[in-house]
Design a protein around this motif. Structure first.
Motif, PDB file in Angstrom:
ATOM      1  N   LEU A   1      -8.835  -1.243   1.091  1.00 45.89           N
ATOM      2  CA  LEU A   1      -8.669  -0.644  -0.233  1.00 45.89           C
ATOM      3  C   LEU A   1      -9.289   0.755  -0.275  1.00 45.89           C
ATOM      4  N   ALA A   2     -10.453   0.912   0.361  1.00 42.75           N
ATOM      5  CA  ALA A   2     -11.088   2.233   0.426  1.00 42.75           C
ATOM      6  C   ALA A   2     -10.233   3.207   1.230  1.00 42.75           C
ATOM      7  N   LEU A   3      -9.624   2.724   2.306  1.00 47.53           N
ATOM      8  CA  LEU A   3      -8.709   3.565   3.081  1.00 47.53           C
ATOM      9  C   LEU A   3      -7.547   4.029   2.216  1.00 47.53           C
ATOM     10  N   MET A   4      -6.972   3.104   1.452  1.00 45.50           N
ATOM     11  CA  MET A   4      -5.854   3.452   0.573  1.00 45.50           C
ATOM     12  C   MET A   4      -6.265   4.538  -0.424  1.00 45.50           C
ATOM     13  N   GLU A   5      -7.428   4.367  -1.040  1.00 49.11           N
ATOM     14  CA  GLU A   5      -7.892   5.358  -2.018  1.00 49.11           C
ATOM     15  C   GLU A   5      -8.133   6.707  -1.344  1.00 49.11           C
ATOM     16  N   GLY A   6      -8.745   6.687  -0.155  1.00 50.61           N
ATOM     17  CA  GLY A   6      -8.992   7.933   0.568  1.00 50.61           C
ATOM     18  C   GLY A   6      -7.702   8.628   0.961  1.00 50.61           C
ATOM     19  N   LEU A   7      -6.734   7.862   1.432  1.00 51.72           N
ATOM     20  CA  LEU A   7      -5.446   8.456   1.778  1.00 51.72           C
ATOM     21  C   LEU A   7      -4.799   9.060   0.535  1.00 51.72           C
ATOM     22  N   GLY A   8      -4.938   8.367  -0.595  1.00 54.08           N
ATOM     23  CA  GLY A   8      -4.384   8.895  -1.844  1.00 54.08           C
ATOM     24  C   GLY A   8      -4.997  10.235  -2.212  1.00 54.08           C
ATOM     25  N   VAL A   9      -6.311  10.349  -2.062  1.00 51.42           N
ATOM     26  CA  VAL A   9      -6.993  11.613  -2.365  1.00 51.42           C
ATOM     27  C   VAL A   9      -6.510  12.717  -1.430  1.00 51.42           C
ATOM     28  N   TYR A  10      -6.400  12.407  -0.130  1.00 55.03           N
ATOM     29  CA  TYR A  10      -5.933  13.415   0.833  1.00 55.03           C
ATOM     30  C   TYR A  10      -4.484  13.816   0.578  1.00 55.03           C
TER      31      TYR A  10
ATOM     32  N   GLN B   1      -4.111  17.614   2.010  1.00 56.22           N
ATOM     33  CA  GLN B   1      -4.667  17.610   3.363  1.00 56.22           C
ATOM     34  C   GLN B   1      -3.813  16.773   4.318  1.00 56.22           C
ATOM     35  N   TYR B   2      -3.140  15.747   3.792  1.00 57.93           N
ATOM     36  CA  TYR B   2      -2.277  14.889   4.609  1.00 57.93           C
ATOM     37  C   TYR B   2      -0.849  14.959   4.089  1.00 57.93           C
ATOM     38  N   THR B   3       0.084  14.871   5.030  1.00 58.25           N
ATOM     39  CA  THR B   3       1.482  14.680   4.658  1.00 58.25           C
ATOM     40  C   THR B   3       1.711  13.182   4.495  1.00 58.25           C
ATOM     41  N   ALA B   4       2.851  12.825   3.939  1.00 61.81           N
ATOM     42  CA  ALA B   4       3.188  11.409   3.800  1.00 61.81           C
ATOM     43  C   ALA B   4       3.203  10.739   5.175  1.00 61.81           C
ATOM     44  N   GLU B   5       3.758  11.416   6.163  1.00 65.53           N
ATOM     45  CA  GLU B   5       3.831  10.850   7.517  1.00 65.53           C
ATOM     46  C   GLU B   5       2.431  10.616   8.089  1.00 65.53           C
TER      47      GLU B   5
ATOM     48  N   ILE C   1       0.837  -1.203   0.000  1.00 67.88           N
ATOM     49  CA  ILE C   1       0.000   0.000   0.000  1.00 67.88           C
ATOM     50  C   ILE C   1       0.871   1.251   0.000  1.00 67.88           C
ATOM     51  N   ALA C   2       1.944   1.245   0.776  1.00 71.71           N
ATOM     52  CA  ALA C   2       2.842   2.404   0.790  1.00 71.71           C
ATOM     53  C   ALA C   2       3.436   2.638  -0.596  1.00 71.71           C
ATOM     54  N   ALA C   3       3.721   1.557  -1.332  1.00 66.14           N
ATOM     55  CA  ALA C   3       4.265   1.704  -2.683  1.00 66.14           C
ATOM     56  C   ALA C   3       3.229   2.286  -3.649  1.00 66.14           C
ATOM     57  N   LEU C   4       1.949   2.092  -3.350  1.00 65.10           N
ATOM     58  CA  LEU C   4       0.880   2.594  -4.227  1.00 65.10           C
ATOM     59  C   LEU C   4       0.445   4.023  -3.878  1.00 65.10           C
ATOM     60  N   LEU C   5       0.711   4.462  -2.660  1.00 67.02           N
ATOM     61  CA  LEU C   5       0.290   5.803  -2.261  1.00 67.02           C
ATOM     62  C   LEU C   5       1.149   6.877  -2.935  1.00 67.02           C
ATOM     63  N   PRO C   6       0.549   8.019  -3.246  1.00 68.09           N
ATOM     64  CA  PRO C   6       1.295   9.117  -3.876  1.00 68.09           C
ATOM     65  C   PRO C   6       2.114   9.901  -2.843  1.00 68.09           C
ATOM     66  N   LEU C   7       3.256   9.336  -2.464  1.00 68.20           N
ATOM     67  CA  LEU C   7       4.071   9.903  -1.384  1.00 68.20           C
ATOM     68  C   LEU C   7       5.185  10.817  -1.878  1.00 68.20           C
ATOM     69  N   ASP C   8       5.475  10.810  -3.177  1.00 66.37           N
ATOM     70  CA  ASP C   8       6.511  11.689  -3.723  1.00 66.37           C
ATOM     71  C   ASP C   8       6.011  12.265  -5.056  1.00 66.37           C
ATOM     72  N   GLN C   9       6.811  13.116  -5.669  1.00 67.85           N
ATOM     73  CA  GLN C   9       6.346  13.816  -6.875  1.00 67.85           C
ATOM     74  C   GLN C   9       6.006  12.857  -8.008  1.00 67.85           C
ATOM     75  N   ARG C  10       6.839  11.858  -8.220  1.00 67.00           N
ATOM     76  CA  ARG C  10       6.597  10.921  -9.326  1.00 67.00           C
ATOM     77  C   ARG C  10       5.295  10.160  -9.111  1.00 67.00           C
ATOM     78  N   THR C  11       5.085   9.677  -7.895  1.00 66.25           N
ATOM     79  CA  THR C  11       3.857   8.922  -7.646  1.00 66.25           C
ATOM     80  C   THR C  11       2.647   9.843  -7.563  1.00 66.25           C
ATOM     81  N   ARG C  12       2.854  11.115  -7.192  1.00 62.38           N
ATOM     82  CA  ARG C  12       1.733  12.072  -7.203  1.00 62.38           C
ATOM     83  C   ARG C  12       1.256  12.310  -8.632  1.00 62.38           C
ATOM     84  N   ASP C  13       2.179  12.423  -9.567  1.00 60.03           N
ATOM     85  CA  ASP C  13       1.783  12.616 -10.968  1.00 60.03           C
ATOM     86  C   ASP C  13       0.950  11.440 -11.458  1.00 60.03           C
ATOM     87  N   ASP C  14       1.404  10.229 -11.165  1.00 60.06           N
ATOM     88  CA  ASP C  14       0.636   9.045 -11.554  1.00 60.06           C
ATOM     89  C   ASP C  14      -0.697   9.011 -10.817  1.00 60.06           C
ATOM     90  N   GLY C  15      -0.687   9.392  -9.546  1.00 62.37           N
ATOM     91  CA  GLY C  15      -1.907   9.401  -8.749  1.00 62.37           C
ATOM     92  C   GLY C  15      -2.942  10.364  -9.285  1.00 62.37           C
TER      93      GLY C  15
END
Length: 196
Positions: free
Chosen positions: A155-164, A169-173, A93-107
């Motif tokens: 899975l819904a939590l993962m998607e919600g965290l991705g949106v935030y 609204q949320y930092t990676a931490e 899940i951490a690998a799928l979350l948009p935690l950096d610029q590259r993954t944010r673009d894909d997200g």
């Protein structure tokens, strides 16, 4: 002798351009003309590879999926053989979350595509299959009484965290802390115990 054209490379070039347009300007800016300009090719070339916006969007999403799969595979491989289920899920899940610029673009592209399918359901069948497979795999790792429902919730939590994360609204931490807290509930563990 005519130059050999790598059609997959051109399709990927166009999909990357689509993703940059969607990430920078939003999905409403995605058009054959804008994507062609971003890719540095003619609108005719874009139309040669993608007859419709739906086709272009579906291909861009498949590129995002491939990138996600590579990220997940690399992250899980680093865990070694037979990782604990909780650690495996957190890593995936951490690998799928948009935690950096590259993954944010894909997200942003993935989120834009989800919004697109909300009003164009005909574009969504491939998403349904992927979601069912991911939910089934997650359920197989959960010790919950109803693993299918728990997997859907995770899975819904993962998607919600991705949106935030994408909305700022949320930092990676904060996102990873929320993920850990939910995994603690599912696995009945406290952070710092084996299987993290």
């Amino acid at each position: 002798m005519p130059k050999k054209v790598d059609h997959q490379e051109r399709r990927t070039l166009i999909a990357d351009a689509l993703m940059r347009v969607a990430a920078d300007q939003g999905l409403e800016a995605v058009s054959l003309r804008h994507v062609a300009a971003q890719a540095g090719v003619s609108a005719g070339m874009v139309q040669h590879y993608f007859r419709t916006k739906d086709e272009m969007m579906a291909f861009a999403l498949s590129v995002v999926r491939e990138r996600n799969q590579v990220r997940v595979t690399e992250a899980v491989t680093r865990l070694g053989t037979d990782p604990a289920p909780r650690l495996l899920l957190r890593t995936m899940i951490a690998a799928l979350l948009p935690l950096d610029q590259r993954t944010r673009d894909d997200g942003r592209v993935a989120l834009a595509f989800l919004a697109y399918t909300a009003v164009r359901p005909a574009a969504a069948p491939s998403l349904r299959t992927g979601t069912e497979q991911l939910t089934g795999f997650i359920a197989s790792l959960l010790p919950a009484p109803d693993p299918d429902a728990a997997a859907a919730g995770l899975l819904a939590l993962m998607e919600g965290l991705g949106v935030y994360l994408l909305g700022g609204q949320y930092t990676a931490e904060q996102a990873l802390d929320a993920l850990d807290a939910h995994l603690d509930l599912l696995f009945g563990q406290q952070r710092g115990t084996p299987g993290m």
